[in-house]
Write an enzyme that holds these catalytic residues in place. Sequence first.
Site, PDB file in Angstrom:
ATOM      1  N   ARG A  47     -21.794  29.891  17.455  1.00  0.00           N
ATOM      2  CA  ARG A  47     -20.875  29.083  18.262  1.00  0.00           C
ATOM      3  C   ARG A  47     -21.098  29.297  19.763  1.00  0.00           C
ATOM      4  O   ARG A  47     -20.608  28.532  20.572  1.00  0.00           O
ATOM      5  CB  ARG A  47     -19.425  29.425  17.872  1.00  0.00           C
ATOM      6  CG  ARG A  47     -19.094  30.893  18.027  1.00  0.00           C
ATOM      7  CD  ARG A  47     -17.965  31.317  17.121  1.00  0.00           C
ATOM      8  NE  ARG A  47     -16.694  31.359  17.822  1.00  0.00           N
ATOM      9  CZ  ARG A  47     -15.570  30.911  17.309  1.00  0.00           C
ATOM     10  NH1 ARG A  47     -15.556  30.343  16.133  1.00  0.00           N
ATOM     11  NH2 ARG A  47     -14.455  30.997  17.964  1.00  0.00           N
TER      12      ARG A  47
ATOM     13  N   ARG B  39     -28.329  28.541  27.201  1.00  0.00           N
ATOM     14  CA  ARG B  39     -28.744  27.359  27.978  1.00  0.00           C
ATOM     15  C   ARG B  39     -29.799  27.726  29.016  1.00  0.00           C
ATOM     16  O   ARG B  39     -29.775  28.826  29.567  1.00  0.00           O
ATOM     17  CB  ARG B  39     -27.542  26.733  28.687  1.00  0.00           C
ATOM     18  CG  ARG B  39     -26.424  26.313  27.749  1.00  0.00           C
ATOM     19  CD  ARG B  39     -25.500  25.328  28.447  1.00  0.00           C
ATOM     20  NE  ARG B  39     -24.314  25.057  27.645  1.00  0.00           N
ATOM     21  CZ  ARG B  39     -23.144  25.667  27.819  1.00  0.00           C
ATOM     22  NH1 ARG B  39     -23.001  26.568  28.764  1.00  0.00           N
ATOM     23  NH2 ARG B  39     -22.113  25.365  27.050  1.00  0.00           N
TER      24      ARG B  39
ATOM     25  N   ARG C 203     -10.145  41.431  10.345  1.00  0.00           N
ATOM     26  CA  ARG C 203     -10.305  42.253  11.521  1.00  0.00           C
ATOM     27  C   ARG C 203      -9.072  42.030  12.369  1.00  0.00           C
ATOM     28  O   ARG C 203      -8.581  40.898  12.490  1.00  0.00           O
ATOM     29  CB  ARG C 203     -11.564  41.786  12.245  1.00  0.00           C
ATOM     30  CG  ARG C 203     -12.223  42.759  13.116  1.00  0.00           C
ATOM     31  CD  ARG C 203     -12.677  44.004  12.447  1.00  0.00           C
ATOM     32  NE  ARG C 203     -13.079  44.918  13.517  1.00  0.00           N
ATOM     33  CZ  ARG C 203     -12.966  46.209  13.480  1.00  0.00           C
ATOM     34  NH1 ARG C 203     -12.493  46.815  12.414  1.00  0.00           N
ATOM     35  NH2 ARG C 203     -13.349  46.956  14.504  1.00  0.00           N
TER      36      ARG C 203
ATOM     37  N   ARG D 190     -12.786  43.056  25.782  1.00  0.00           N
ATOM     38  CA  ARG D 190     -12.631  42.219  26.965  1.00  0.00           C
ATOM     39  C   ARG D 190     -11.311  42.505  27.656  1.00  0.00           C
ATOM     40  O   ARG D 190     -10.384  43.053  27.065  1.00  0.00           O
ATOM     41  CB  ARG D 190     -12.753  40.731  26.641  1.00  0.00           C
ATOM     42  CG  ARG D 190     -11.923  40.232  25.503  1.00  0.00           C
ATOM     43  CD  ARG D 190     -12.370  38.817  25.093  1.00  0.00           C
ATOM     44  NE  ARG D 190     -11.789  38.466  23.790  1.00  0.00           N
ATOM     45  CZ  ARG D 190     -12.198  37.459  23.039  1.00  0.00           C
ATOM     46  NH1 ARG D 190     -13.168  36.682  23.438  1.00  0.00           N
ATOM     47  NH2 ARG D 190     -11.633  37.226  21.872  1.00  0.00           N
TER      48      ARG D 190
ATOM     49  N   GLU E 166      -8.341  44.153  25.225  1.00  0.00           N
ATOM     50  CA  GLU E 166      -8.374  43.783  23.803  1.00  0.00           C
ATOM     51  C   GLU E 166      -9.207  44.802  23.028  1.00  0.00           C
ATOM     52  O   GLU E 166     -10.425  44.899  23.237  1.00  0.00           O
ATOM     53  CB  GLU E 166      -9.011  42.390  23.714  1.00  0.00           C
ATOM     54  CG  GLU E 166      -8.597  41.600  22.526  1.00  0.00           C
ATOM     55  CD  GLU E 166      -9.020  40.129  22.679  1.00  0.00           C
ATOM     56  OE1 GLU E 166      -8.548  39.460  23.615  1.00  0.00           O
ATOM     57  OE2 GLU E 166      -9.827  39.682  21.862  1.00  0.00           O
TER      58      GLU E 166
ATOM     59  N   TYR F  24     -12.538  31.162   9.829  1.00  0.00           N
ATOM     60  CA  TYR F  24     -12.566  31.467  11.261  1.00  0.00           C
ATOM     61  C   TYR F  24     -12.465  30.133  12.019  1.00  0.00           C
ATOM     62  O   TYR F  24     -13.403  29.664  12.622  1.00  0.00           O
ATOM     63  CB  TYR F  24     -13.879  32.187  11.538  1.00  0.00           C
ATOM     64  CG  TYR F  24     -14.092  32.784  12.908  1.00  0.00           C
ATOM     65  CD1 TYR F  24     -13.088  32.850  13.866  1.00  0.00           C
ATOM     66  CD2 TYR F  24     -15.330  33.323  13.233  1.00  0.00           C
ATOM     67  CE1 TYR F  24     -13.331  33.409  15.102  1.00  0.00           C
ATOM     68  CE2 TYR F  24     -15.583  33.889  14.474  1.00  0.00           C
ATOM     69  CZ  TYR F  24     -14.575  33.930  15.398  1.00  0.00           C
ATOM     70  OH  TYR F  24     -14.832  34.496  16.636  1.00  0.00           O
TER      71      TYR F  24
ATOM     72  N   ASP G 234     -11.231  27.368  14.820  1.00  0.00           N
ATOM     73  CA  ASP G 234     -10.747  27.195  16.187  1.00  0.00           C
ATOM     74  C   ASP G 234      -9.509  26.296  16.148  1.00  0.00           C
ATOM     75  O   ASP G 234      -9.265  25.617  15.142  1.00  0.00           O
ATOM     76  CB  ASP G 234     -11.817  26.506  17.040  1.00  0.00           C
ATOM     77  CG  ASP G 234     -12.890  27.474  17.482  1.00  0.00           C
ATOM     78  OD1 ASP G 234     -12.629  28.684  17.504  1.00  0.00           O
ATOM     79  OD2 ASP G 234     -13.995  27.010  17.811  1.00  0.00           O
TER      80      ASP G 234
HETATM   81  N1  UDP Z   1     -20.134  37.997  21.118  1.00  0.00           N
HETATM   82  C1  UDP Z   1     -20.946  38.974  21.683  1.00  0.00           C
HETATM   83  N2  UDP Z   1     -20.841  39.240  23.019  1.00  0.00           N
HETATM   84  C2  UDP Z   1     -19.974  38.597  23.825  1.00  0.00           C
HETATM   85  C3  UDP Z   1     -19.146  37.595  23.259  1.00  0.00           C
HETATM   86  C4  UDP Z   1     -19.252  37.322  21.909  1.00  0.00           C
HETATM   87  O1  UDP Z   1     -21.731  39.596  20.974  1.00  0.00           O
HETATM   88  O2  UDP Z   1     -19.939  38.902  25.035  1.00  0.00           O
HETATM   89  C5  UDP Z   1     -20.268  37.715  19.655  1.00  0.00           C
HETATM   90  C6  UDP Z   1     -19.320  38.559  18.816  1.00  0.00           C
HETATM   91  O3  UDP Z   1     -19.963  38.878  17.595  1.00  0.00           O
HETATM   92  C7  UDP Z   1     -18.174  37.602  18.571  1.00  0.00           C
HETATM   93  C8  UDP Z   1     -18.881  36.255  18.441  1.00  0.00           C
HETATM   94  O4  UDP Z   1     -19.957  36.358  19.382  1.00  0.00           O
HETATM   95  O5  UDP Z   1     -17.458  37.933  17.415  1.00  0.00           O
HETATM   96  C9  UDP Z   1     -18.015  35.042  18.732  1.00  0.00           C
HETATM   97  O6  UDP Z   1     -17.468  35.171  20.021  1.00  0.00           O
HETATM   98  P1  UDP Z   1     -16.196  34.335  20.509  1.00  0.00           P
HETATM   99  O7  UDP Z   1     -15.993  34.618  21.962  1.00  0.00           O
HETATM  100  O8  UDP Z   1     -16.367  32.921  20.106  1.00  0.00           O
HETATM  101  O9  UDP Z   1     -15.040  35.013  19.657  1.00  0.00           O
HETATM  102  P2  UDP Z   1     -13.437  34.846  19.694  1.00  0.00           P
HETATM  103  O10 UDP Z   1     -13.078  34.302  21.047  1.00  0.00           O
HETATM  104  O11 UDP Z   1     -13.084  33.942  18.551  1.00  0.00           O
HETATM  105  O12 UDP Z   1     -12.948  36.249  19.501  1.00  0.00           O
END
Ligand code: UDP
Length: 386
Positions: free
Chosen positions: A171, A175, A248, A279, A305, A354, A356
């Site tokens: 997802r 780019r 999780r 994050r 988080e 999962y 959105d």
């Molecule tokens: N991910 C990563 N590094 C990042 C951000 C995301 O490895 O800096 C990976 C991680 O495995 C995560 C997945 O990409 O579970 C999807 O990220 P997303 O930000 O879409 O997750 P959400 O916002 O749903 O927690």
Amino acid sequence: MSSRILIVGAGLYGATCARELHDAGHRVHVIEQRAQPGGNCATRYVPEADCHEHLHGAHIFHTDSERIWSWVNRFARFNAYVNRVKVRHGDGLYSFPINLFTLYQVFGARTPDEARAALARERQPIAEPANLEEHCLATVGPTLYRLFIEGYTRKQWGCHPSELPAEIIKRIPVRLDFNDNYFNDRWQGIPIGGYAALFDRLLAGIRVDFGVDFLRDRAHWLARYDQVIYTGPIDAFFDHAHGRLEYRSLRFERELLPVADFQGNAVVNYTEAAVPYTRIIEHRHFDLPSPGRNERASHTLITREYPAAGDAGAEPYYPVATAANRARFERYRALADALAPQVHFGGRLAEYRYYDMHQVIGAALAHVQRTLQGQCHRTDALTPSA
Ligand code: UDP
């Protein structure tokens, strides 16, 4: 004909069904375990920081479906927020998702051609990547994988990326231009007034009771309605008869800081394994405050988080899509199908997906359409119609 419909859960799936079924003339009653609607999108206004707090992590609405965008805009005005994430790794600060500026920061590439050449040098020849790690090594190579993905993913999912399916990462775009928008979708934003404002309008005129635990009195509820739409965890509905589905979870640590602007951006990811959180979000930036507001404010609200095991008692946030969990879910789905059409299972927890937010709305609208057309409601007929 007007039916009596009970909706269990006032999250996005439940509220979407409630709105549509109510508007179609059905008698809808929503019950919700928590004290407020909105599920995990819920927000609340925090006067000390003059912003809307995303109570269960950042929720940025995005969709490529004009139909879903128009539908949700009937209930909220959206601001023009665009998610542009930054990454901290050690002393480094990077643009993310991987774009030309990231490739400049890491490899010195200044043009799309130079970026393409850098990636070609990095990529490993893995013909058929079998997991998330191999997918990353084959598409961006080990340097970017170690910098951005490996540590974050281990923290987020509590296991090694070689044990996870590649779908989780697909997802996120890679780019070769300077576009640093986290999403590819045409529409994106956050409701002005927060998600609370959106849910107020979605549920206007509909009976909603809070603090009600459906599972404690399930026989009572099932006997009184023509249809029940259940949006809670599917394994809990069946008393975990086939064992627990794995989730999780997250632990949020919020802090109100006496500074005007803590990090200059809504989302900063910490991708090193050694930093225990994944994050930090700074809520005010989601609201797109007026120019200069971030510099003048007296306080700001941030949330760290921390990923956590989804043991009993923890909030179930992310379904863990291993083969074993999928197989277990199929057994629950068979039990659920046997209850159709009187009981319908929908949403992230009931479908163990999962999803959105826009996909949740798409799935809910599809279910309502089927109900209104009088078709049967097998859970496997539900796919997001984004
Ligand atoms: N991910 C990563 N590094 C990042 C951000 C995301 O490895 O800096 C990976 C991680 O495995 C995560 C997945 O990409 O579970 C999807 O990220 P997303 O930000 O879409 O997750 P959400 O916002 O749903 O927690």
